[in-house]
Design a protein around this motif. Structure first.
Motif, PDB file in Angstrom:
ATOM      1  N   LEU A 232      -0.435  -2.835  -2.081  1.00  0.00           N
ATOM      2  CA  LEU A 232       0.854  -2.501  -2.876  1.00  0.00           C
ATOM      3  C   LEU A 232       0.574  -3.426  -4.160  1.00  0.00           C
ATOM      4  O   LEU A 232       0.291  -4.146  -4.471  1.00  0.00           O
ATOM      5  N   PRO A 233       1.479  -2.385  -5.199  1.00  0.00           N
ATOM      6  CA  PRO A 233       1.420  -2.928  -6.293  1.00  0.00           C
ATOM      7  C   PRO A 233       2.094  -4.278  -6.923  1.00  0.00           C
ATOM      8  O   PRO A 233       3.096  -4.563  -6.393  1.00  0.00           O
TER       9      PRO A 233
ATOM     10  N   ARG B 191       8.012   7.510   5.176  1.00  0.00           N
ATOM     11  CA  ARG B 191       6.883   8.452   4.897  1.00  0.00           C
ATOM     12  C   ARG B 191       6.949   9.903   5.460  1.00  0.00           C
ATOM     13  O   ARG B 191       6.574  10.889   4.779  1.00  0.00           O
TER      14      ARG B 191
ATOM     15  N   LEU C 132      12.274  12.513  -4.962  1.00  0.00           N
ATOM     16  CA  LEU C 132      12.264  12.123  -3.488  1.00  0.00           C
ATOM     17  C   LEU C 132      13.618  12.564  -2.473  1.00  0.00           C
ATOM     18  O   LEU C 132      14.579  12.235  -2.930  1.00  0.00           O
TER      19      LEU C 132
ATOM     20  N   HIS D 214       6.386   3.198  -4.601  1.00  0.00           N
ATOM     21  CA  HIS D 214       4.962   3.336  -4.256  1.00  0.00           C
ATOM     22  C   HIS D 214       4.520   3.981  -3.101  1.00  0.00           C
ATOM     23  O   HIS D 214       3.661   4.783  -3.155  1.00  0.00           O
ATOM     24  N   LEU D 215       5.016   3.305  -1.983  1.00  0.00           N
ATOM     25  CA  LEU D 215       4.533   4.148  -0.717  1.00  0.00           C
ATOM     26  C   LEU D 215       4.809   5.316  -0.497  1.00  0.00           C
ATOM     27  O   LEU D 215       3.940   6.257   0.345  1.00  0.00           O
ATOM     28  N   LEU D 216       5.843   5.952  -0.940  1.00  0.00           N
ATOM     29  CA  LEU D 216       6.255   7.299  -0.903  1.00  0.00           C
ATOM     30  C   LEU D 216       5.581   8.403  -1.774  1.00  0.00           C
ATOM     31  O   LEU D 216       5.292   9.298  -1.666  1.00  0.00           O
TER      32      LEU D 216
ATOM     33  N   ALA E 113       2.173   7.168  -2.975  1.00  0.00           N
ATOM     34  CA  ALA E 113       0.977   7.084  -2.722  1.00  0.00           C
ATOM     35  C   ALA E 113       0.368   7.987  -1.548  1.00  0.00           C
ATOM     36  O   ALA E 113       1.124   8.583  -0.762  1.00  0.00           O
TER      37      ALA E 113
END
Lengths: 199, 199
Positions: A18-19, A52, A64, B32-34, B36
């Motif tokens: 993760l960033p 996700r 999104l 980020h997770l969405l 990536a």
């Protein structure tokens, strides 16, 4: 060197990807989840999977969303003649939180970067131009980042959109509100001076 | 106020429950997770679930492990006559990473705190005393935190363990290596002076 149990190692590695999460933080998060009530770990695991699985991009603005079109595009009280173009969903979120913008968005999912092989076809620019060609947009506000990629993208968009007879504007760059001059970097100060407005 | 899609909100909330993660960081991690590759989100979700499902506490030292007894307790090359008592698994991990300690551990999973209703029976102290009564331990190093709860726990343990005829020591507290005196707080300096050793 000491090795932790493989499932712990894998959890630490997953957090490290993760960033902004380094090794020490990843270890702290992993050990917290293993000591906290099992429910907390289950909730995080499920939330990651569910988000996700259920989140896609809006067919109109490419932001999104879990419904298509997204809540913003479907909101009739918003100004459908104004588009704000951002690089990432995070940019749209930041502007929404500001609470003053009432138009729609278009998320490019990146910025032009010839060095990294990102050209116009890698971004959602074709869809943006199609939205504009439909004829109801009167102004496009380009809010790409103040980086060389973001500026290059803004220049490209201004040409393409301008050629279609629609007004293109760029968000202002300058000293942040509440920020002293001494904390601003040189490039920001130069921008702030160049973009000065009459009092 | 703008609301994100419910699955995104739930993901942000799940991240926020982690220690040291505020709202902005949680949003950044979620977005980020969405964005990536889906594989990254799947790996994190699975790692959290797997770690929580497979990790238990060692039946001997109460540290986190996926095998029982844990790799440290089962390692015959280590010094089985010395125990280091820590509050949390993170403490044992920190000492292991130091690489100089060759004895075993005992994890209390907390510290005595009458204010919060944590007495000896809420910690793994009974198991520690049983290990000591088995007769092969010669020294117990108390490495509880340098807080009032950690000090109270150290005092309690020194009495209980001392009564069983085993040596009890406390790790040294003082100015960190490489740290200038001017960066140490008053309590640390007082401790460093009090714990001075002859050169």
């Amino acid at each position: 060197m000491f090795n932790q149990a493989p499932p712990v190692e894998r959890l630490v590695e997953a957090f490290r990807r993760l960033p902004g999460i380094g090794k020490r933080t990843a270890e702290r998060l992993a050990l917290h989840l293993l000591s906290a009530p099992a429910e907390e770990a289950r909730a995080l695991s499920a939330a990651v999977r569910e988000a996700r699985d259920r989140i896609t991009t809006c067919g109109v603005c490419c932001n999104l969303t879990d419904v298509d079109p997204c809540a913003i595009c479907a909101d009739e009280r918003r100004d459908h003649s104004t588009l704000c173009v951002v690089e990432r969903p995070a940019g749209a979120l930041a502007i929404e939180k500001g609470g003053t913008y009432r138009g729609l968005y278009h998320v490019l999912h990146g910025a032009l970067s010839p060095m990294e092989g990102v050209g116009p076809s890698e971004l959602r620019i074709d869809r943006l131009l199609r939205r504009i060609e439909e004829g109801s947009i009167r102004e496009v506000i380009v809010a790409t980042n103040a980086t060389s990629e973001g500026e290059a993208t803004a220049l490209y968009l201004s040409r393409e959109i301008g050629a279609r007879g629609v007004a293109v504007t760029r968000i202002a760059h300058g000293v942040p509100m509440g920020g002293g001059l001494e904390f601003a970097d040189d490039a920001t100060l130069a921008h702030a001076l160049q973009g000065r407005t009459r009092l």
